[in-house]
Design a protein around this motif. Sequence first.
Motif, PDB file in Angstrom:
ATOM      1  N   LEU A 106     -52.668 -31.113  84.006  1.00  0.00           N
ATOM      2  CA  LEU A 106     -52.386 -31.324  82.584  1.00  0.00           C
ATOM      3  C   LEU A 106     -51.170 -30.512  82.143  1.00  0.00           C
ATOM      4  O   LEU A 106     -50.319 -31.000  81.386  1.00  0.00           O
ATOM      5  CB  LEU A 106     -53.603 -30.930  81.744  1.00  0.00           C
ATOM      6  CG  LEU A 106     -54.768 -31.924  81.734  1.00  0.00           C
ATOM      7  CD1 LEU A 106     -56.015 -31.274  81.145  1.00  0.00           C
ATOM      8  CD2 LEU A 106     -54.393 -33.173  80.943  1.00  0.00           C
ATOM      9  N   ALA A 107     -51.075 -29.279  82.614  1.00  0.00           N
ATOM     10  CA  ALA A 107     -49.953 -28.437  82.237  1.00  0.00           C
ATOM     11  C   ALA A 107     -48.640 -29.017  82.743  1.00  0.00           C
ATOM     12  O   ALA A 107     -47.620 -28.990  82.039  1.00  0.00           O
ATOM     13  CB  ALA A 107     -50.154 -27.022  82.773  1.00  0.00           C
ATOM     14  N   GLN A 108     -48.648 -29.549  83.959  1.00  0.00           N
ATOM     15  CA  GLN A 108     -47.433 -30.149  84.496  1.00  0.00           C
ATOM     16  C   GLN A 108     -47.051 -31.401  83.711  1.00  0.00           C
ATOM     17  O   GLN A 108     -45.881 -31.647  83.424  1.00  0.00           O
ATOM     18  CB  GLN A 108     -47.632 -30.488  85.973  1.00  0.00           C
ATOM     19  CG  GLN A 108     -47.741 -29.286  86.896  1.00  0.00           C
ATOM     20  CD  GLN A 108     -46.444 -28.491  86.977  1.00  0.00           C
ATOM     21  OE1 GLN A 108     -45.366 -29.023  86.773  1.00  0.00           O
ATOM     22  NE2 GLN A 108     -46.560 -27.203  87.274  1.00  0.00           N
ATOM     23  N   PRO A 204     -60.909 -31.603  62.068  1.00  0.00           N
ATOM     24  CA  PRO A 204     -59.704 -31.723  61.232  1.00  0.00           C
ATOM     25  C   PRO A 204     -58.539 -30.858  61.724  1.00  0.00           C
ATOM     26  O   PRO A 204     -57.397 -31.089  61.319  1.00  0.00           O
ATOM     27  CB  PRO A 204     -60.188 -31.256  59.847  1.00  0.00           C
ATOM     28  CG  PRO A 204     -61.669 -31.385  59.877  1.00  0.00           C
ATOM     29  CD  PRO A 204     -62.050 -31.091  61.282  1.00  0.00           C
ATOM     30  N   SER A 205     -58.812 -29.865  62.565  1.00  0.00           N
ATOM     31  CA  SER A 205     -57.770 -28.932  62.996  1.00  0.00           C
ATOM     32  C   SER A 205     -57.034 -29.388  64.243  1.00  0.00           C
ATOM     33  O   SER A 205     -56.066 -28.736  64.649  1.00  0.00           O
ATOM     34  CB  SER A 205     -58.378 -27.539  63.258  1.00  0.00           C
ATOM     35  OG  SER A 205     -59.003 -27.030  62.097  1.00  0.00           O
ATOM     36  N   ILE A 206     -57.487 -30.469  64.880  1.00  0.00           N
ATOM     37  CA  ILE A 206     -56.852 -30.884  66.127  1.00  0.00           C
ATOM     38  C   ILE A 206     -56.363 -32.329  66.018  1.00  0.00           C
ATOM     39  O   ILE A 206     -56.819 -33.099  65.178  1.00  0.00           O
ATOM     40  CB  ILE A 206     -57.806 -30.732  67.328  1.00  0.00           C
ATOM     41  CG1 ILE A 206     -59.008 -31.665  67.197  1.00  0.00           C
ATOM     42  CG2 ILE A 206     -58.262 -29.283  67.457  1.00  0.00           C
ATOM     43  CD1 ILE A 206     -59.925 -31.643  68.424  1.00  0.00           C
ATOM     44  N   ASP A 207     -55.439 -32.651  66.899  1.00  0.00           N
ATOM     45  CA  ASP A 207     -54.829 -33.982  66.894  1.00  0.00           C
ATOM     46  C   ASP A 207     -55.124 -34.759  68.171  1.00  0.00           C
ATOM     47  O   ASP A 207     -54.457 -35.755  68.453  1.00  0.00           O
ATOM     48  CB  ASP A 207     -53.308 -33.843  66.731  1.00  0.00           C
ATOM     49  CG  ASP A 207     -52.943 -33.121  65.452  1.00  0.00           C
ATOM     50  OD1 ASP A 207     -53.032 -33.730  64.380  1.00  0.00           O
ATOM     51  OD2 ASP A 207     -52.588 -31.921  65.538  1.00  0.00           O
ATOM     52  N   GLY A 208     -56.110 -34.324  68.904  1.00  0.00           N
ATOM     53  CA  GLY A 208     -56.444 -35.025  70.134  1.00  0.00           C
ATOM     54  C   GLY A 208     -56.969 -34.069  71.183  1.00  0.00           C
ATOM     55  O   GLY A 208     -57.304 -32.918  70.907  1.00  0.00           O
ATOM     56  N   LEU A 281     -55.934 -38.776  80.087  1.00  0.00           N
ATOM     57  CA  LEU A 281     -56.252 -37.626  79.243  1.00  0.00           C
ATOM     58  C   LEU A 281     -55.122 -37.259  78.299  1.00  0.00           C
ATOM     59  O   LEU A 281     -55.332 -36.519  77.329  1.00  0.00           O
ATOM     60  CB  LEU A 281     -56.599 -36.409  80.122  1.00  0.00           C
ATOM     61  CG  LEU A 281     -57.768 -36.593  81.089  1.00  0.00           C
ATOM     62  CD1 LEU A 281     -57.915 -35.364  81.971  1.00  0.00           C
ATOM     63  CD2 LEU A 281     -59.061 -36.855  80.326  1.00  0.00           C
ATOM     64  N   VAL A 282     -53.923 -37.733  78.591  1.00  0.00           N
ATOM     65  CA  VAL A 282     -52.774 -37.404  77.740  1.00  0.00           C
ATOM     66  C   VAL A 282     -52.257 -38.624  76.993  1.00  0.00           C
ATOM     67  O   VAL A 282     -51.276 -38.528  76.258  1.00  0.00           O
ATOM     68  CB  VAL A 282     -51.632 -36.787  78.580  1.00  0.00           C
ATOM     69  CG1 VAL A 282     -52.104 -35.508  79.254  1.00  0.00           C
ATOM     70  CG2 VAL A 282     -51.120 -37.773  79.615  1.00  0.00           C
ATOM     71  N   ARG A 283     -52.911 -39.752  77.178  1.00  0.00           N
ATOM     72  CA  ARG A 283     -52.468 -40.979  76.514  1.00  0.00           C
ATOM     73  C   ARG A 283     -52.540 -40.813  74.994  1.00  0.00           C
ATOM     74  O   ARG A 283     -53.540 -40.360  74.437  1.00  0.00           O
ATOM     75  CB  ARG A 283     -53.324 -42.158  76.969  1.00  0.00           C
ATOM     76  CG  ARG A 283     -52.796 -43.514  76.523  1.00  0.00           C
ATOM     77  CD  ARG A 283     -53.604 -44.624  77.157  1.00  0.00           C
ATOM     78  NE  ARG A 283     -53.442 -44.632  78.608  1.00  0.00           N
ATOM     79  CZ  ARG A 283     -54.452 -44.557  79.465  1.00  0.00           C
ATOM     80  NH1 ARG A 283     -55.687 -44.454  79.013  1.00  0.00           N
ATOM     81  NH2 ARG A 283     -54.221 -44.581  80.763  1.00  0.00           N
ATOM     82  N   GLY A 284     -51.468 -41.177  74.336  1.00  0.00           N
ATOM     83  CA  GLY A 284     -51.421 -41.091  72.874  1.00  0.00           C
ATOM     84  C   GLY A 284     -50.931 -39.760  72.354  1.00  0.00           C
ATOM     85  O   GLY A 284     -50.723 -39.605  71.142  1.00  0.00           O
ATOM     86  N   ILE A 285     -50.739 -38.778  73.245  1.00  0.00           N
ATOM     87  CA  ILE A 285     -50.236 -37.478  72.806  1.00  0.00           C
ATOM     88  C   ILE A 285     -48.715 -37.517  72.839  1.00  0.00           C
ATOM     89  O   ILE A 285     -48.106 -37.662  73.897  1.00  0.00           O
ATOM     90  CB  ILE A 285     -50.757 -36.346  73.711  1.00  0.00           C
ATOM     91  CG1 ILE A 285     -52.281 -36.256  73.613  1.00  0.00           C
ATOM     92  CG2 ILE A 285     -50.121 -35.018  73.323  1.00  0.00           C
ATOM     93  CD1 ILE A 285     -52.885 -35.222  74.530  1.00  0.00           C
ATOM     94  N   GLU A 286     -48.120 -37.424  71.690  1.00  0.00           N
ATOM     95  CA  GLU A 286     -46.664 -37.464  71.596  1.00  0.00           C
ATOM     96  C   GLU A 286     -46.180 -36.209  70.893  1.00  0.00           C
ATOM     97  O   GLU A 286     -46.751 -35.768  69.897  1.00  0.00           O
ATOM     98  CB  GLU A 286     -46.209 -38.707  70.818  1.00  0.00           C
ATOM     99  CG  GLU A 286     -46.600 -40.026  71.490  1.00  0.00           C
ATOM    100  CD  GLU A 286     -46.131 -41.229  70.696  1.00  0.00           C
ATOM    101  OE1 GLU A 286     -45.519 -41.002  69.621  1.00  0.00           O
ATOM    102  OE2 GLU A 286     -46.371 -42.368  71.127  1.00  0.00           O
ATOM    103  N   PHE A 287     -45.100 -35.652  71.438  1.00  0.00           N
ATOM    104  CA  PHE A 287     -44.505 -34.477  70.811  1.00  0.00           C
ATOM    105  C   PHE A 287     -43.071 -34.359  71.285  1.00  0.00           C
ATOM    106  O   PHE A 287     -42.696 -34.901  72.322  1.00  0.00           O
ATOM    107  CB  PHE A 287     -45.288 -33.200  71.154  1.00  0.00           C
ATOM    108  CG  PHE A 287     -45.243 -32.809  72.614  1.00  0.00           C
ATOM    109  CD1 PHE A 287     -44.423 -31.778  73.054  1.00  0.00           C
ATOM    110  CD2 PHE A 287     -46.023 -33.479  73.547  1.00  0.00           C
ATOM    111  CE1 PHE A 287     -44.385 -31.414  74.390  1.00  0.00           C
ATOM    112  CE2 PHE A 287     -46.002 -33.115  74.882  1.00  0.00           C
ATOM    113  CZ  PHE A 287     -45.177 -32.084  75.304  1.00  0.00           C
TER     114      PHE A 287
END
Length: 333
Positions: A106-108, A204-208, A281-287
């Motif tokens: 995940l970190a990579q 409410p404090s997290i985005d995924g 596990l990272v699908r939909g995470i955008e930054f």
Amino acid sequence: MNITPMLPLPILIPVLGVALALVVWQVIRHRGTRLAREWSLRLLMLLLLAAVALRPGVGGTEPGPAAEGGLEVYFVVDTTSSMAAEDFGDEGSPRLSGVRADISALAQTLAGAEFALITFDSSAVQRMPLTSDLSALRSAVTVLTQEVTNYSAGSSIDASTELLTRVLADAEEAHPDRPRVVYYFGDGEQTVATEPGSFAALEPSIDGGAVLGYGTEEGGRMLSYDGYADMYSESTYIQDFTTTPPTDAISRIDETRLQSIADQLGVSYEHRDSGQGVDSLVRGIEFETPDVTTETGTAPTELYWILVIPLLALLVREWIGLARALRETRGVE
């Protein structure tokens, strides 16, 4: 030339300043006598000690700058004894070995984000604050171990909620615009008598993020851990004393509880096994990924050891003088 003080400068400077003032006063006080020479040598010793304490060095490069301003990732890891159950993968590895592999992957995949590590067993501890230094995360994850068996007081899947709530609140106050995700790693086993609390207040404090489950319904045995894992440690399995005679205790995954945690956090649940990727596990995470410098820093060449040599010589001279003075004192008596 650079310095790496052995103590914080706000502590080191006043202490050395007072000591230097006292020794200089003695030099002035005994000026013109044999004692002035002795105190001058002690002044030299103190100056050498001050230089050693500052740890001078030359060369070296700082690691590449840490990336800031992007995603914050919180890894929450169950380190209760059940996570040592040997039912992960085809080879029956401990569940924590799967956790280590998944955190690394995940970190990579999310390189450029900032990562924090929280573990929990009888209590929760933040093992690593937010950092984008993957080598620091790798080191922290490598040494992840189960709790000491003799200290185990049962496990509760919600032991991390209080600490995680506080950490997320502090992060939101410091950087309200940053996205945050939480990955929970555990087996869902609840061995204390009370029912676990809810994670819903964190939603409410997290985005995924995701809840990741480890273990099998058949379960696995757990090696005991004495906190050392050295040549003197005994490789024995944790015993179930509810049977007569006692037998090897078996830990089984509780996916119902893990799914409940996922529902409360508003994230997905996924059972993990060896060889699985982390794309889901990272699908939909955008930054926005900042520029990340991958240059490896090198340590400076330290010079303080050179100063230790004359310092030791002066100390030996001082000890010899003290021994002579003590011998002469005994002779007078």
